[in-house]
Design a protein around this motif. Structure first.
Motif, PDB file in Angstrom:
ATOM      1  N   GLU A   1       0.823  -1.212   0.000  1.00  9.94           N
ATOM      2  CA  GLU A   1       0.000   0.000   0.000  1.00  9.94           C
ATOM      3  C   GLU A   1       0.857   1.262   0.000  1.00  9.94           C
ATOM      4  OE1 GLU A   1      -3.566   1.773  -0.409  1.00  9.94           O
ATOM      5  OE2 GLU A   1      -3.261  -0.383  -0.248  1.00  9.94           O
ATOM      6  N   LYS A   2       1.943   1.256   0.759  1.00  8.99           N
ATOM      7  CA  LYS A   2       2.819   2.426   0.806  1.00  8.99           C
ATOM      8  C   LYS A   2       3.593   2.619  -0.487  1.00  8.99           C
ATOM      9  CE  LYS A   2       3.769   2.632   5.751  1.00  8.99           C
ATOM     10  NZ  LYS A   2       4.819   2.531   6.767  1.00  8.99           N
ATOM     11  N   LEU A   3       3.907   1.555  -1.153  1.00  8.25           N
ATOM     12  CA  LEU A   3       4.713   1.640  -2.367  1.00  8.25           C
ATOM     13  C   LEU A   3       3.880   1.863  -3.623  1.00  8.25           C
ATOM     14  CD1 LEU A   3       7.292  -1.191  -1.636  1.00  8.25           C
ATOM     15  CD2 LEU A   3       7.570   1.267  -1.332  1.00  8.25           C
ATOM     16  N   SER A   4       2.558   1.854  -3.511  1.00  5.69           N
ATOM     17  CA  SER A   4       1.720   2.044  -4.694  1.00  5.69           C
ATOM     18  C   SER A   4       1.589   3.531  -5.014  1.00  5.69           C
ATOM     19  CB  SER A   4       0.334   1.442  -4.456  1.00  5.69           C
ATOM     20  OG  SER A   4      -0.333   2.164  -3.451  1.00  5.69           O
ATOM     21  N   PRO A   5       1.584   3.884  -6.301  1.00  9.24           N
ATOM     22  CA  PRO A   5       1.427   5.296  -6.671  1.00  9.24           C
ATOM     23  C   PRO A   5      -0.031   5.725  -6.546  1.00  9.24           C
ATOM     24  CG  PRO A   5       1.630   3.961  -8.626  1.00  9.24           C
ATOM     25  CD  PRO A   5       1.827   3.034  -7.456  1.00  9.24           C
ATOM     26  N   TYR A   6      -0.240   6.967  -6.151  1.00  9.11           N
ATOM     27  CA  TYR A   6      -1.596   7.505  -6.094  1.00  9.11           C
ATOM     28  C   TYR A   6      -1.552   8.991  -6.382  1.00  9.11           C
ATOM     29  CZ  TYR A   6      -0.539   9.429  -1.503  1.00  9.11           C
ATOM     30  OH  TYR A   6       0.008  10.130  -0.480  1.00  9.11           O
ATOM     31  N   GLU A   7      -2.690   9.511  -6.807  1.00  7.74           N
ATOM     32  CA  GLU A   7      -2.826  10.932  -7.083  1.00  7.74           C
ATOM     33  C   GLU A   7      -3.932  11.471  -6.191  1.00  7.74           C
ATOM     34  OE1 GLU A   7      -3.594  11.544 -11.193  1.00  7.74           O
ATOM     35  OE2 GLU A   7      -1.847  10.412 -11.832  1.00  7.74           O
TER      36      GLU A   7
ATOM     37  N   ASP B   1      -0.561   6.606 -17.051  1.00  3.83           N
ATOM     38  CA  ASP B   1       0.869   6.688 -16.777  1.00  3.83           C
ATOM     39  C   ASP B   1       1.255   8.136 -16.482  1.00  3.83           C
ATOM     40  OD1 ASP B   1       3.498   6.001 -16.496  1.00  3.83           O
ATOM     41  OD2 ASP B   1       3.920   5.889 -18.646  1.00  3.83           O
ATOM     42  N   ALA B   2       2.043   8.342 -15.454  1.00  2.00           N
ATOM     43  CA  ALA B   2       2.429   9.695 -15.053  1.00  2.00           C
ATOM     44  C   ALA B   2       3.452  10.309 -16.009  1.00  2.00           C
ATOM     45  CB  ALA B   2       3.001   9.672 -13.641  1.00  2.00           C
ATOM     46  N   ARG B   3       4.094   9.499 -16.797  1.00  2.00           N
ATOM     47  CA  ARG B   3       5.092  10.018 -17.735  1.00  2.00           C
ATOM     48  C   ARG B   3       4.394  10.502 -18.995  1.00  2.00           C
ATOM     49  NH1 ARG B   3       9.521   5.232 -17.130  1.00  2.00           N
ATOM     50  NH2 ARG B   3       9.773   5.468 -14.897  1.00  2.00           N
TER      51      ARG B   3
ATOM     52  N   GLU C   1      -6.271   6.119  -7.127  1.00  2.00           N
ATOM     53  CA  GLU C   1      -5.352   5.359  -7.963  1.00  2.00           C
ATOM     54  C   GLU C   1      -5.039   6.170  -9.220  1.00  2.00           C
ATOM     55  OE1 GLU C   1      -3.864   2.415  -7.444  1.00  2.00           O
ATOM     56  OE2 GLU C   1      -4.741   2.365  -5.443  1.00  2.00           O
ATOM     57  N   ALA C   2      -3.851   6.001  -9.737  1.00  3.03           N
ATOM     58  CA  ALA C   2      -3.454   6.741 -10.936  1.00  3.03           C
ATOM     59  C   ALA C   2      -4.321   6.321 -12.116  1.00  3.03           C
ATOM     60  CB  ALA C   2      -1.989   6.484 -11.242  1.00  3.03           C
TER      61      ALA C   2
END
Length: 119
Positions: A38-44, A52-54, A48-49
């Motif tokens: 949970e801590k290592l998952s990306p979020y905005e 892709d953030a790139r 949830e994202a």
């Protein structure tokens, strides 16, 4: 050449490196670290994202940034020249005129090529 004269410079560099590295190592050693999925998952913003953030950036952003740096450096060269104009004489004046003419030619060139047009 007496290397003892450079000891304060070496000491300054070592203290600067120490000021940068010691807090990082202390944080790494003393900070609690309990990673989970949970801590290592990306979020905005708590979600949830969505994608892709790139993102691909337009090349024109980089072109404008490079042009800004060039003309900002030109200004950085102009200020000390203006302060020391009385001391440098005609040779310094002529050198700066040549420098400015090169920049003006470059500016006209990028303007004619359309590098400053944003469409």
């Amino acid at each position: 050449m007496n290397l003892a004269n450079y000891f304060p410079v070496l000491l300054f560099i070592l203290v600067g490196i120490g000021v940068g590295l010691v807090p990082m190592f202390l944080g790494k050693i003393l900070a609690p670290s309990k990673p989970d999925a949970e801590k290592l998952s990306p979020y905005e913003c708590g979600f949830e994202a969505f994608e892709d953030a790139r993102m691909k950036f337009d090349v024109r952003y980089y072109l404008i940034a490079i042009l800004f740096i060039l003309f900002d450096l030109e200004t950085a060269f102009l200020f000390p020249w203006g302060v020391a104009l009385r001391d440098i004489g005609w040779f310094g004046y002529a050198s700066m005129v040549i420098f400015l003419l090169e920049f003006i030619v470059g500016f006209v060139y990028i303007w004619k090529k359309g590098a400053l047009d944003w469409e």
